[in-house]
Design a protein around this motif. Structure first.
Motif: not given
Ligand code: CP
Length: 314
Positions: A51-55, A104, A132, A135, A263-265
């Motif tokens: 899963p990922s939102t930002r990347t 990823r 990563h 990031q 780095p979130l979440p």
């Molecule tokens: N910081 C980061 O990698 O966020 P995601 O897992 O949402 O991509």
């Protein structure tokens, strides 16, 4: 001048490489229109096995702002990975569809393998508990905007064992001789191999179990989530979850110029009452993913196509 074919680890990046991308990220942020059609006709493949939102979304946005198209492998369950296709075969097929691949994957070393199998640039968007590095570039951009990258004292707190953003950031900071304080429970200390590599560079590192003794020395506090999904034993996760929490009261002892990053979440490592404090930079940090990833893609595609060859045009 950055001369990399792929971005697999932060360890591969020299100070010069990092500054090349960050200078370009600043130029992109100052004048995005100048980059709008830079890679028209090229295609970026987004391959996320986790899963990922930002990347995922910031690479998608970055590519589109460079004039590229994007194609997304989608969820693992809806791809032929679910039929047992190997990573090697998957990326060899996708390189025929795209001019660069963002990958990823839950296995450490997956991006290294992909980079060995294909000729188009591969960006490691997180390989298990490994690294990563894109990031890290946006983390460094965020730090540079506030403090510069020289004479930096940083505290990195939370899950240092499984936190891939930590492993990449710590490696890159050695290029700038940063003083690095690592704060974690004993069971989530930096892996021995990461500590060994840091010591090999002569890096200034110290390890702590509490934040309070070092908080007032810090320019930057980089907080990380406990990576529940990496624990082999969920009981072990519950033993350490919630052990560290930064709130507005904690930060009363900090320097006024302290920058708080994540780095979130986040789960509950940073209380919502920090969000409005002058220290908080984690949403800006996430937003910095777009210009930094635009600069990174621009640099890698320029390296891969030195004569300005056209892309796949898919
Ligand atoms: N910081 C980061 O990698 O966020 P995601 O897992 O949402 O991509």
């Amino acid at each position: 001048m950055m001369r990399q074919d792929h971005l697999i680890t932060a360890t591969q990046l020299s100070r010069d490489d990092i500054e090349t991308v960050l200078d370009r990220a600043r130029a992109v942020a100052d004048d995005p229109a100048a980059y709008a059609d830079r890679h028209a006709g090229r295609v970026l493949a987004l391959c996320f096995f986790e899963p990922s939102t930002r990347t995922r979304m910031s690479f998608d946005s970055a590519a589109k702002r460079l004039g590229m198209n994007t194609i997304d492998m989608g969820d693992v369950d809806s791809s032929s990975v679910s039929k047992g296709e190997s990573l090697s075969d998957t990326v060899r097929v996708i390189e025929g569809y795209a001019d660069a691949i963002v990958l990823r994957h839950p296995s450490e070393g997956a991006a290294t393998l992909a980079g060995e199998r294909v000729d188009v640039p591969v960006v490691n968007a997180g390989d298990g508990a490994g690294q990563h590095p894109s990031q890290t570039l946006l983390d460094l951009h965020t730090i540079r905007e506030d403090h510069g990258l020289d004479d930096l004292t940083i505290g990195i707190m939370g899950d240092l064992k499984y936190g891939r953003t930590v492993h990449s950031l710590a490696a890159a900071l050695t290029e700038f001789d940063a003083n690095q304080h690592f704060i974690s429970p004993e069971s989530l200390r930096l892996p021995r191999s990461v500590r060994f590599d840091l010591h090999e560079t002569g890096a200034q590192i110290r390890e702590h179990e509490e934040i309070e003794p070092v908080l007032d020395e810090l320019d930057v506090l980089y907080v990380t989530r406990i990576q529940k999904e990496r624990f082999p034993d969920e009981n072990e996760y519950h033993r350490v979850a919630g052990e560290y929490r930064i709130d507005a009261e904690t930060l009363e002892a900090a320097d006024d110029d302290l920058t708080v990053m994540h780095p979130l979440p986040r789960v509950d490592e940073i209380a919502p009452d920090v969000d409005e404090a002058d220290h908080a930079r984690y949403f800006q940090q996430a937003h910095n993913g777009v210009p930094v990833r635009m600069a990174l893609l621009d640099t890698l595609l320029e390296n891969a196509n030195p004569d300005g060859d056209e892309g796949t045009g898919v």
